[in-house]
Motif scaffolding. Structure first.
Motif, PDB file in Angstrom:
ATOM      1  N   UNK A 221       0.819  -1.417   0.030  1.00  6.53           N
ATOM      2  CA  UNK A 221      -0.222  -0.485  -0.190  1.00  6.53           C
ATOM      3  C   UNK A 221       0.730   1.293   0.141  1.00  6.53           C
ATOM      4  N   UNK A 222       0.221   2.384  -0.320  1.00  4.58           N
ATOM      5  CA  UNK A 222       1.390   3.510  -0.469  1.00  4.58           C
ATOM      6  C   UNK A 222       0.470   4.211  -0.123  1.00  4.58           C
ATOM      7  N   UNK A 223       1.513   5.589   0.719  1.00  2.06           N
ATOM      8  CA  UNK A 223       0.644   6.318   1.373  1.00  2.06           C
ATOM      9  C   UNK A 223       1.393   8.292   0.648  1.00  2.06           C
ATOM     10  N   UNK A 224       0.471   8.272   0.108  1.00  3.79           N
ATOM     11  CA  UNK A 224       1.322  10.021  -0.254  1.00  3.79           C
ATOM     12  C   UNK A 224       0.953  10.916   0.857  1.00  3.79           C
ATOM     13  N   UNK A 225       0.166  11.053   1.195  1.00  2.00           N
ATOM     14  CA  UNK A 225       0.248  11.947   2.829  1.00  2.00           C
ATOM     15  C   UNK A 225       1.356  12.031   3.257  1.00  2.00           C
ATOM     16  N   UNK A 226       1.982  10.655   3.379  1.00  2.85           N
ATOM     17  CA  UNK A 226       3.133  10.817   4.605  1.00  2.85           C
ATOM     18  C   UNK A 226       4.714  10.516   4.166  1.00  2.85           C
ATOM     19  N   UNK A 227       4.086  10.242   2.700  1.00  4.94           N
ATOM     20  CA  UNK A 227       5.685  10.143   1.499  1.00  4.94           C
ATOM     21  C   UNK A 227       5.533   8.465   2.061  1.00  4.94           C
ATOM     22  N   UNK A 228       4.547   7.621   2.067  1.00  8.44           N
ATOM     23  CA  UNK A 228       5.521   6.240   2.860  1.00  8.44           C
ATOM     24  C   UNK A 228       5.244   4.969   2.252  1.00  8.44           C
TER      25      UNK A 228
END
Length: 365
Positions: A221-228
């Motif tokens: 999974x990708x988390x663009x808000x946290x950059x992870x």
């Protein structure tokens, strides 16, 4: 929702078959499933050959049939001038990895047993090392990049359910997973690739995605808000990686794992991510009992689409070949460049990229 094409490419002795919903006049996403003993060759000679060459990104894995009475083998590579260079003269097993093959090469090899004068059949790699070799010889490769419709675009509500292709990967004890994608919006818990057993769901706790039964699935999974980017293959084989979430740019996450050799390494773009090797964590899809669901772009929780990705996904590849961390990083860079050429620039051919390089990245387990 547009249905993913079921176009299959069966390599080796198996004749290519195309489903009824694939039309030559309109490029569609391609799902390729390998069904040959020797990787990456569509001729009968390659399948029946005594020697097979499995091309990777910058290396070749040479395999051969046992010779009665032999204890060791000599593996040689053919140079451009026709001369042969011995790579190793004391191989005790039935395979050898040429780590010096380089990228964009297509070498020939021969193997000689210690009790024989004549070499086993000389064999040339079907694909030049590089992105094409990794993708086209994979057990499962989903190519969304050249779809001229909306096949590569995900709006948060769309998923591509390829659960009917689980048979091509469910028995793999080791291999490599590679996903190339471009986020276009902020948000956490954006599913890229999910593989789960029956009844397993992707939790949606704010900022802390995870599988309801970690040992019965795989999630990326990708988390663009946290950059992870977060990966989870078990309750201990998991981690968050800072990076791989640059909005409006192509990113590639890659993971190689093998239970037999206890190898488990990952990379995001041109950076090291994690090295779990020699910690008894290596596992792959065969370790997931009752694997039933495989989706791209979202999870299926109790029949509902959740954790949808927002952006574009170009390639999803699952191969039985084990890539080194240097190869993972180099592949990532090349795949990003290829996606940019094929999609952003509207054309181009399969690129070979460059070898090695990169910097160590940070992450937490």
């Amino acid at each position: 929702m547009k249905r993913l094409s079921a176009r299959l490419l069966a390599l080796g002795l198996v004749v290519c078959s195309v489903s009824s919903n694939v039309y030559a006049a309109s490029p569609m996403p391609v799902v390729m499933v390998k069904d040959a003993v020797v990787v990456g060759n569509d001729t009968a000679e390659a399948v029946t050959s005594e020697v097979g060459v499995h091309a990777r990104f910058s290396s070749n894995r040479i395999v051969w049939e046992a010779v009665d009475g032999a204890t060791t083998y000599t593996v040689s590579r053919k140079a451009e001038d026709g001369t042969w260079t011995s790579l190793s003269s004391d191989v005790s097993g039935l395979e050898y990895v040429d780590t010096e093959a380089g990228t964009g090469t297509q070498h020939s090899y021969k193997v000689v047993a210690d009790n024989e004068k004549e070499a086993l059949k000389e064999t040339k790699a079907t694909y030049a090392t590089g992105v094409e070799a990794v993708q086209k010889s994979a057990e499962l490769h989903v190519d969304l990049a050249l779809d001229t419709d909306t096949g590569r675009t995900f709006d948060g509500s769309r998923k591509e359910d390829i659960s009917d292709k689980i048979g091509s990967i469910k028995d793999l004890t080791g291999g490599t997973i590679l996903v190339t994608y471009k986020p276009t919006a902020d948000g956490d818990r954006r599913a890229l690739l999910i593989a789960t057993a029956a009844g397993v769901t992707l939790t949606t706790t704010e900022g802390n995605s995870g599988l309801s039964q970690p040992n019965k699935g795989f999630m990326l999974v990708q988390d663009a808000t946290r950059g992870k980017v977060r990966v989870e293959f078990s309750s201990t084989f998991k981690g968050d990686y800072t990076g791989g979430s640059t909005k409006n740019e192509w990113n590639t996450y890659s993971l190689t794992a093998d239970k037999g050799t206890d190898v488990a390494v990952a990379a995001v773009d041109n950076n090291n991510a994690f090295d779990w090797s020699k910690r008894n964590l290596g596992r792959f899809f065969k370790d997931i009992t009752d694997l039933t669901t495989l989706t791209i772009g979202a999870a299926i929780n109790n029949g509902e689409t959740q954790c949808g990705f927002m952006g574009e996904i170009a390639y999803v590849t699952i191969t039985s070949e084990l890539l080194s961390q240097a190869e993972l990083k180099a592949y990532n860079v090349a795949a990003n460049e290829l996606a940019a050429k094929e999609i952003d620039e509207g054309g181009g051919t399969v690129g070979v990229g460059t070898e090695g390089g990169g910097t160590d990245g940070g992450g937490t387990e």
